[in-house]
Design an enzyme around this catalytic site. Structure first.
Site, PDB file in Angstrom:
ATOM      1  N   PRO A  20      -3.772  14.032 -46.238  1.00 51.18           N
ATOM      2  CA  PRO A  20      -3.616  14.685 -44.940  1.00 51.18           C
ATOM      3  C   PRO A  20      -3.737  13.749 -43.747  1.00 51.18           C
ATOM      4  CG  PRO A  20      -5.736  15.248 -45.914  1.00 51.18           C
ATOM      5  CD  PRO A  20      -4.954  14.515 -46.956  1.00 51.18           C
ATOM      6  N   ASN A  21      -2.891  14.029 -42.784  1.00 52.40           N
ATOM      7  CA  ASN A  21      -2.846  13.377 -41.473  1.00 52.40           C
ATOM      8  C   ASN A  21      -2.307  11.953 -41.488  1.00 52.40           C
ATOM      9  OD1 ASN A  21      -3.931  15.648 -40.032  1.00 52.40           O
ATOM     10  ND2 ASN A  21      -5.884  15.150 -41.010  1.00 52.40           N
ATOM     11  N   ARG A  61      -2.084   8.579 -34.360  1.00 53.03           N
ATOM     12  CA  ARG A  61      -3.436   9.086 -34.575  1.00 53.03           C
ATOM     13  C   ARG A  61      -4.477   7.974 -34.461  1.00 53.03           C
ATOM     14  NH1 ARG A  61      -5.906  10.288 -40.385  1.00 53.03           N
ATOM     15  NH2 ARG A  61      -7.841  11.199 -39.653  1.00 53.03           N
ATOM     16  N   ASP A 118     -10.115  15.786 -60.362  1.00 51.81           N
ATOM     17  CA  ASP A 118      -9.803  16.333 -61.680  1.00 51.81           C
ATOM     18  C   ASP A 118      -8.351  16.091 -62.066  1.00 51.81           C
ATOM     19  OD1 ASP A 118     -12.414  17.177 -61.908  1.00 51.81           O
ATOM     20  OD2 ASP A 118     -11.971  19.299 -61.592  1.00 51.81           O
ATOM     21  N   ARG A 135     -18.096  10.215 -44.457  1.00 52.57           N
ATOM     22  CA  ARG A 135     -16.957   9.429 -44.940  1.00 52.57           C
ATOM     23  C   ARG A 135     -17.385   8.331 -45.925  1.00 52.57           C
ATOM     24  NH1 ARG A 135     -12.497  10.854 -41.769  1.00 52.57           N
ATOM     25  NH2 ARG A 135     -13.065  11.477 -39.656  1.00 52.57           N
ATOM     26  N   HIS A 180      -7.999   2.779 -48.367  1.00 51.21           N
ATOM     27  CA  HIS A 180      -8.215   3.324 -47.022  1.00 51.21           C
ATOM     28  C   HIS A 180      -7.879   2.270 -45.982  1.00 51.21           C
ATOM     29  CE1 HIS A 180     -10.217   6.797 -48.713  1.00 51.21           C
ATOM     30  NE2 HIS A 180     -10.842   5.957 -49.513  1.00 51.21           N
ATOM     31  N   LEU A 181      -7.338   2.707 -44.878  1.00 52.88           N
ATOM     32  CA  LEU A 181      -7.029   1.811 -43.769  1.00 52.88           C
ATOM     33  C   LEU A 181      -8.302   1.301 -43.104  1.00 52.88           C
ATOM     34  CD1 LEU A 181      -4.237   4.081 -42.356  1.00 52.88           C
ATOM     35  CD2 LEU A 181      -3.854   1.742 -43.144  1.00 52.88           C
ATOM     36  N   SER A 182      -9.238   2.207 -42.870  1.00 53.09           N
ATOM     37  CA  SER A 182     -10.484   1.842 -42.206  1.00 53.09           C
ATOM     38  C   SER A 182     -11.570   1.570 -43.247  1.00 53.09           C
ATOM     39  CB  SER A 182     -10.942   2.964 -41.267  1.00 53.09           C
ATOM     40  OG  SER A 182     -11.320   4.106 -42.013  1.00 53.09           O
ATOM     41  N   ALA A 198      -8.942  12.536 -45.851  1.00 57.77           N
ATOM     42  CA  ALA A 198     -10.165  13.342 -45.829  1.00 57.77           C
ATOM     43  C   ALA A 198     -10.487  13.967 -47.187  1.00 57.77           C
ATOM     44  CB  ALA A 198     -10.055  14.431 -44.767  1.00 57.77           C
ATOM     45  N   TYR A 257      -7.055   3.482 -37.016  1.00 56.14           N
ATOM     46  CA  TYR A 257      -6.039   3.443 -38.073  1.00 56.14           C
ATOM     47  C   TYR A 257      -4.881   2.485 -37.781  1.00 56.14           C
ATOM     48  CZ  TYR A 257      -8.616   7.544 -39.506  1.00 56.14           C
ATOM     49  OH  TYR A 257      -9.625   8.407 -39.890  1.00 56.14           O
ATOM     50  N   ARG A 285     -18.342   3.966 -41.260  1.00 53.02           N
ATOM     51  CA  ARG A 285     -18.039   5.109 -40.400  1.00 53.02           C
ATOM     52  C   ARG A 285     -19.088   6.206 -40.581  1.00 53.02           C
ATOM     53  NH1 ARG A 285     -12.013   6.714 -40.546  1.00 53.02           N
ATOM     54  NH2 ARG A 285     -12.759   7.886 -38.756  1.00 53.02           N
ATOM     55  N   ASN A 341      -4.311   7.006 -51.096  1.00 54.58           N
ATOM     56  CA  ASN A 341      -5.097   7.150 -49.882  1.00 54.58           C
ATOM     57  C   ASN A 341      -5.186   8.655 -49.673  1.00 54.58           C
ATOM     58  OD1 ASN A 341      -6.201   7.348 -47.366  1.00 54.58           O
ATOM     59  ND2 ASN A 341      -4.914   5.778 -46.437  1.00 54.58           N
ATOM     60  N   HIS A 378     -13.317  12.727 -49.641  1.00 54.49           N
ATOM     61  CA  HIS A 378     -14.724  13.111 -49.504  1.00 54.49           C
ATOM     62  C   HIS A 378     -14.999  14.548 -49.918  1.00 54.49           C
ATOM     63  CE1 HIS A 378     -14.260   9.521 -47.119  1.00 54.49           C
ATOM     64  NE2 HIS A 378     -13.438  10.171 -46.324  1.00 54.49           N
ATOM     65  N   GLU A 406      -8.021   3.462 -55.286  1.00 56.20           N
ATOM     66  CA  GLU A 406      -8.300   4.212 -54.053  1.00 56.20           C
ATOM     67  C   GLU A 406      -8.186   3.236 -52.890  1.00 56.20           C
ATOM     68  OE1 GLU A 406     -12.169   6.118 -51.810  1.00 56.20           O
ATOM     69  OE2 GLU A 406     -12.122   6.214 -53.999  1.00 56.20           O
TER      70      GLU A 406
END
Length: 147
Positions: free
Chosen positions: A9-10, A17, A86, A110, A99-101, A76, A22, A106, A73, A79, A97
């Protein structure tokens, strides 16, 4: 070799954003660069993005028997989503896995990942380069396990 990049998402709003967190690069630009890099390595890389948890679960399940690895990625959902965890585990397909940040620098919520303990690796905090590092890690892992 066939890999699937999954974005949650997002991430479709990258470039707009919170660029201070990001970056200003769009998801399309990241995906294009990553597909070119994969192609140079002789790898087919598909990408998929959804804001919907169920749609992401469906896409992961559809990949069963068709891909050698996932780059994910989950945004949200990293978390919060037992369903994504699953789905990934049910396929038996290895995943990285990413992530950009730096999620560990954070907010406290997160800093917990429901995916991390079963991932072959985690890349976090390098902006768009996180995707490239995740690809390199996955390729190295698959090369070593397919010997």
């Amino acid at each position: 070799m066939h890999l699937l990049l999954i974005n949650g998402p997002n991430l479709n709003l990258l470039g707009l954003r919170e660029p201070s967190i990001y970056g200003s690069e769009t998801l399309e630009a990241i995906e294009s660069r990553l597909k070119q890099k994969a192609k140079m390595e002789g790898v087919l890389l598909e990408s998929f993005q959804s804001n919907s948890e169920g749609v992401l679960v469906d896409r992961i399940q559809q990949a069963l028997g068709k891909v050698d690895g996932f780059l994910i990625n989950a945004g949200a959902y990293t978390h919060t989503s037992v369903a994504l965890r699953d789905a990934l585990l049910s396929t038996g397909i290895p995943y990285v896995e990413l992530h950009l940040s730096n999620t560990f620098a954070r907010e406290e919520f997160r800093q917990k990942s429901l995916l991390a303990d079963c991932a072959i690796g985690i890349v976090s905090g390098f902006g768009g380069m996180s995707y490239e590092l995740a690809l390199e890690g996955m390729l190295g892992y698959l090369m070593n396990t397919q010997k």
